[in-house]
Design a protein around this motif. Sequence first.
Motif, PDB file in Angstrom:
ATOM      1  N   TYR A   1     -30.425  90.791  65.706  1.00 30.85           N
ATOM      2  CA  TYR A   1     -31.271  91.927  66.167  1.00 30.85           C
ATOM      3  C   TYR A   1     -30.173  92.876  66.630  1.00 30.85           C
TER       4      TYR A   1
ATOM      5  N   TYR B   1     -37.354  89.728  65.539  1.00 34.90           N
ATOM      6  CA  TYR B   1     -37.488  89.997  64.019  1.00 34.90           C
ATOM      7  C   TYR B   1     -38.685  90.942  64.070  1.00 34.90           C
ATOM      8  N   THR B   2     -39.475  91.211  64.757  1.00 33.24           N
ATOM      9  CA  THR B   2     -40.306  92.384  64.717  1.00 33.24           C
ATOM     10  C   THR B   2     -39.400  93.912  64.619  1.00 33.24           C
TER      11      THR B   2
ATOM     12  N   LEU C   1     -37.346  93.921  61.642  1.00 29.11           N
ATOM     13  CA  LEU C   1     -38.178  94.560  60.500  1.00 29.11           C
ATOM     14  C   LEU C   1     -38.313  96.251  60.524  1.00 29.11           C
ATOM     15  N   ARG C   2     -38.622  96.510  61.790  1.00 31.64           N
ATOM     16  CA  ARG C   2     -38.917  97.940  62.043  1.00 31.64           C
ATOM     17  C   ARG C   2     -37.566  98.902  61.728  1.00 31.64           C
TER      18      ARG C   2
ATOM     19  N   ILE D   1     -35.393  97.956  59.545  1.00 33.57           N
ATOM     20  CA  ILE D   1     -35.029  97.585  58.149  1.00 33.57           C
ATOM     21  C   ILE D   1     -35.756  98.606  57.273  1.00 33.57           C
ATOM     22  N   PHE D   2     -37.088  98.913  57.767  1.00 39.28           N
ATOM     23  CA  PHE D   2     -38.131  99.586  57.078  1.00 39.28           C
ATOM     24  C   PHE D   2     -37.907 101.054  57.190  1.00 39.28           C
TER      25      PHE D   2
ATOM     26  N   ARG E   1     -32.736  98.327  52.207  1.00 38.11           N
ATOM     27  CA  ARG E   1     -33.630  97.361  52.813  1.00 38.11           C
ATOM     28  C   ARG E   1     -33.669  95.973  52.283  1.00 38.11           C
TER      29      ARG E   1
ATOM     30  N   PHE F   1     -32.035  92.874  54.929  1.00 37.83           N
ATOM     31  CA  PHE F   1     -32.903  91.732  54.931  1.00 37.83           C
ATOM     32  C   PHE F   1     -32.251  90.525  54.537  1.00 37.83           C
TER      33      PHE F   1
ATOM     34  N   CYS G   1     -30.707  88.004  57.072  1.00 37.29           N
ATOM     35  CA  CYS G   1     -31.393  87.268  58.112  1.00 37.29           C
ATOM     36  C   CYS G   1     -32.204  86.019  57.255  1.00 37.29           C
TER      37      CYS G   1
END
Length: 361
Positions: free
Chosen positions: A143, A238-239, A242-243, A245-246, A254, A258, A261
């Motif tokens: 994170y 991970y939420t 992912l936010r 990364i997007f 991206r 990713f 991970c």
Amino acid sequence: MQETPFCLRVGHLLPYSMSDSNTTDFTNPSTFILLGIPGLEAAHVWISIPFCTMYAIAMSGNFTILVIVKTEPSLHVPMYYFLCMLAVSDLVLSTSTLPKTLSIFWFNSREIHFSACLTQMYFIHCFLAMESGIFVAMAFDRYVAICDPLRHSTILTNPLVAKISLAVVLRAGMVILPFPFLARQWPYCRTNIIPHAYCEYMAVLKLVCADILVSSYYGLLLALLVTALDVFFIALSYTQILRAIFRLPTKEDRLKTFGTCVSHLCVILAFYIPVLFSFLTHRFGHNVPLQFHVLMANMYLLVPAMLNPIIYGVRTRQIRDRLLRLVTHKGMKDFSWCPGSQTESHADIGLVGDIGLIPLP
């Protein structure tokens, strides 16, 4: 009608004849008798082959991870410190159970001392809880590395990593400590037979004659406060990952981010899915055959320990490159027969070693 104690129902499975002293209740048996995998005694030797293979892979793979991280200065960062803790945890988990299991399969050595049984029970559940905590620490590292990369080295300093590691170890040791003390105080039934390959908590619990509501609720509470809470924090990390990364501008960025991970996600799934499946079948799968319970209980200790070094070795470039350098170095030393060729080999190794040693973000 009162339910017949579990220990009496499985008595017919055993080739042992219990002595007259076992016809009365006892609270501190000198030894327990492990069945291995009830109902599959004839196949014990064949079952030992994949078990032994997985254990050998787990031992060699995790020791390789430890050696690589120790000998490669570029890997002396938080992610790989936590990976070393995971490797040690896997080594302890598999070694605390499989040697005894193989002695049952190969030599019919089924007796285990009462204190040794409680010690084995403690180590199994302590290091399972520790491994769960390590995954939370690794998720936190990912994170920070992805969501705040510029401050990663200032946030995850060596003192903080040491404190996190100590907290993970102390938490696991303290929350599991009541298990062996409660087990020593339980009044057991008229047999000391455990229908299992090792002293698993639920298997020992079923031999108790007294009310085990407190112990059962404590085990359920630990499952909620330790495993469920750890899964929640991992999912939360991970939420946010992912936010982040997007929000990256290109698809290539991206995918690359990713990819850092993927190894961690794979080992998390390899650990939690068998543990969750075994827990649910114990609690709610009353019609599931006993041998399936025992096989699953062995799988969730052996499979993650075997897969973790393979996953990290394949997916992590730094570990893969360092392993290649070690193998290449050994091969070139073996085939270097003159001083000139030996010097050239070491020079080539130096060039290869400089590739891919920049830590992942």
